[in-house]
Scaffold this active site. Structure first.
Site, short mmCIF file in Angstrom:
data_model
loop_
_atom_site.label_atom_id
_atom_site.label_comp_id
_atom_site.label_asym_id
_atom_site.label_seq_id
_atom_site.Cartn_x
_atom_site.Cartn_y
_atom_site.Cartn_z
N GLY A 47 8.17 -13.69 0.76
CA GLY A 47 8.72 -13.79 -0.59
C GLY A 47 8.39 -15.17 -1.11
O GLY A 47 7.26 -15.62 -1.02
N GLU A 48 9.40 -15.84 -1.58
CA GLU A 48 9.21 -17.19 -2.11
C GLU A 48 10.20 -18.11 -1.42
O GLU A 48 11.41 -18.00 -1.63
CB GLU A 48 9.42 -17.16 -3.62
CG GLU A 48 8.39 -17.97 -4.40
CD GLU A 48 8.60 -19.46 -4.23
OE1 GLU A 48 7.61 -20.18 -3.99
OE2 GLU A 48 9.76 -19.90 -4.32
N SER A 49 9.68 -19.00 -0.59
CA SER A 49 10.57 -19.78 0.27
C SER A 49 11.54 -20.66 -0.52
O SER A 49 12.70 -20.82 -0.11
CB SER A 49 9.76 -20.61 1.27
OG SER A 49 8.82 -21.42 0.59
N CYS A 79 5.63 -15.15 6.74
CA CYS A 79 5.20 -15.80 5.51
C CYS A 79 6.25 -16.78 4.97
O CYS A 79 6.45 -17.83 5.58
CB CYS A 79 4.80 -14.73 4.50
SG CYS A 79 3.54 -15.28 3.38
N ARG A 106 2.19 -24.86 3.03
CA ARG A 106 2.48 -23.79 2.06
C ARG A 106 1.27 -23.46 1.22
O ARG A 106 0.47 -24.35 0.92
CB ARG A 106 3.56 -24.25 1.08
CG ARG A 106 4.96 -24.12 1.56
CD ARG A 106 5.93 -24.41 0.41
NE ARG A 106 6.02 -23.30 -0.52
CZ ARG A 106 6.66 -23.36 -1.68
NH1 ARG A 106 7.26 -24.46 -2.06
NH2 ARG A 106 6.72 -22.29 -2.46
N ILE A 133 -0.63 -13.05 1.62
CA ILE A 133 -0.29 -13.18 0.20
C ILE A 133 0.19 -14.60 -0.06
O ILE A 133 1.30 -14.96 0.33
CB ILE A 133 0.81 -12.16 -0.20
CG1 ILE A 133 0.39 -10.73 0.15
CG2 ILE A 133 1.12 -12.28 -1.70
CD1 ILE A 133 1.52 -9.70 0.00
N ARG A 134 -0.67 -15.39 -0.67
CA ARG A 134 -0.35 -16.81 -0.92
C ARG A 134 0.36 -17.42 0.31
O ARG A 134 1.43 -18.02 0.22
CB ARG A 134 0.52 -16.97 -2.17
CG ARG A 134 -0.23 -16.55 -3.43
CD ARG A 134 0.59 -16.78 -4.69
NE ARG A 134 1.85 -16.07 -4.65
CZ ARG A 134 1.99 -14.77 -4.87
NH1 ARG A 134 0.94 -14.04 -5.14
NH2 ARG A 134 3.17 -14.20 -4.82
N HIS A 169 1.80 -10.70 6.40
CA HIS A 169 2.82 -9.65 6.28
C HIS A 169 2.48 -8.52 7.25
O HIS A 169 1.54 -7.77 7.00
CB HIS A 169 2.84 -9.08 4.85
CG HIS A 169 3.45 -10.00 3.85
ND1 HIS A 169 4.70 -9.80 3.31
CD2 HIS A 169 2.98 -11.13 3.29
CE1 HIS A 169 4.98 -10.77 2.46
NE2 HIS A 169 3.94 -11.59 2.42
N GLU A 171 4.28 -5.96 7.82
CA GLU A 171 5.06 -4.76 7.47
C GLU A 171 4.35 -3.90 6.44
O GLU A 171 4.86 -2.86 6.04
CB GLU A 171 6.45 -5.19 6.94
CG GLU A 171 6.52 -5.75 5.53
CD GLU A 171 5.99 -7.17 5.39
OE1 GLU A 171 5.42 -7.71 6.35
OE2 GLU A 171 6.14 -7.74 4.30
#
Ligand code: GLN
Length: 189
Positions: A47-49, A79, A106, A133-134, A169, A171
């Site tokens: 997600g977004e840390s 991630c 990051r 993903i990023r 990821h 999953e």
């Protein structure tokens, strides 16, 4: 066995789907009360840390989870989750749980071209699908950290005691091997 899945932001539903397919019970962790419950393992999703770190504090989840992690709760961190676990973040002054002795970078592949798919060797599991993903990658590992996977020389999977940290990821591609490996490592109390 029961797994806690951090469910404040990001790709948690996909992890829950895999746990369901594997017949493993889970609870969604959405607040401090959830985070204080007993569970045998923890999944920190992508997600977004920065957002996740902020929500963890606002929702009173940071301290109870940090305490469980420092006492050795098994964790699968993917991630953004890897960033939350890392002891050092080379390009960010933020620190979160800090229980995994690695330095991560990051958005290490750049923000725009940072998403890609590959298949690489992962520990002794053979080749597994990997969606980035990023993503961050691991720039340096501390003592006792086992490197499980590399993509183009960069470390993208590590294990330290019962903490597994992944850049990618696991999953998203229908492959359950990494989740199974994580679950096999959990000793229910
Ligand atoms: N770029 C995100 C961060 O720095 C991580 C991306 C992800 O979890 N897929 O937090």
């Amino acid at each position: 066995m029961k797994v806690g899945v951090l469910a404040v932001q990001g790709a948690f539903a996909e992890h829950e789907e895999i746990l369901s397919q594997l017949g493993v019970a889970y609870i969604e962790l959405r607040n401090g009360e959830d985070a204080r419950q007993d569970f045998d393992g923890l999944i920190l999703p992508g997600g977004e840390s920065t957002t996740q770190g902020k929500l963890l504090r606002e929702l009173d989840m940071f301290e109870p989870l940090r305490e469980k992690l420092s006492k050795g709760l098994p964790v699968l961190a993917t991630c953004a989750g890897l960033i939350l676990l890392a002891e050092q973040i080379s390009n960010d002054s933020a620190r979160y749980f800090g229980t995994l002795p690695v330095t991560v970078k990051r958005n290490a592949y750049g923000r725009q071209l940072g998403s890609f798919y590959t298949e690489e060797q992962f520990g002794d599991l053979g080749k597994v699908p990997m969606t980035f993903i990023r993503a961050p990658y691991v720039e340096a590992v501390g003592e006792g950290v086992e490197i499980l996977a590399r993509v183009d020389q960069n470390v993208v999977g590590v294990r330290f005691n019962n903490q597994i940290g992944l850049s990618f990821h696991p999953e998203l591609n229908g492959n359950r091997k990494i989740h199974q490996m994580f679950l096999d490592s959990i000793n229910p109390t």
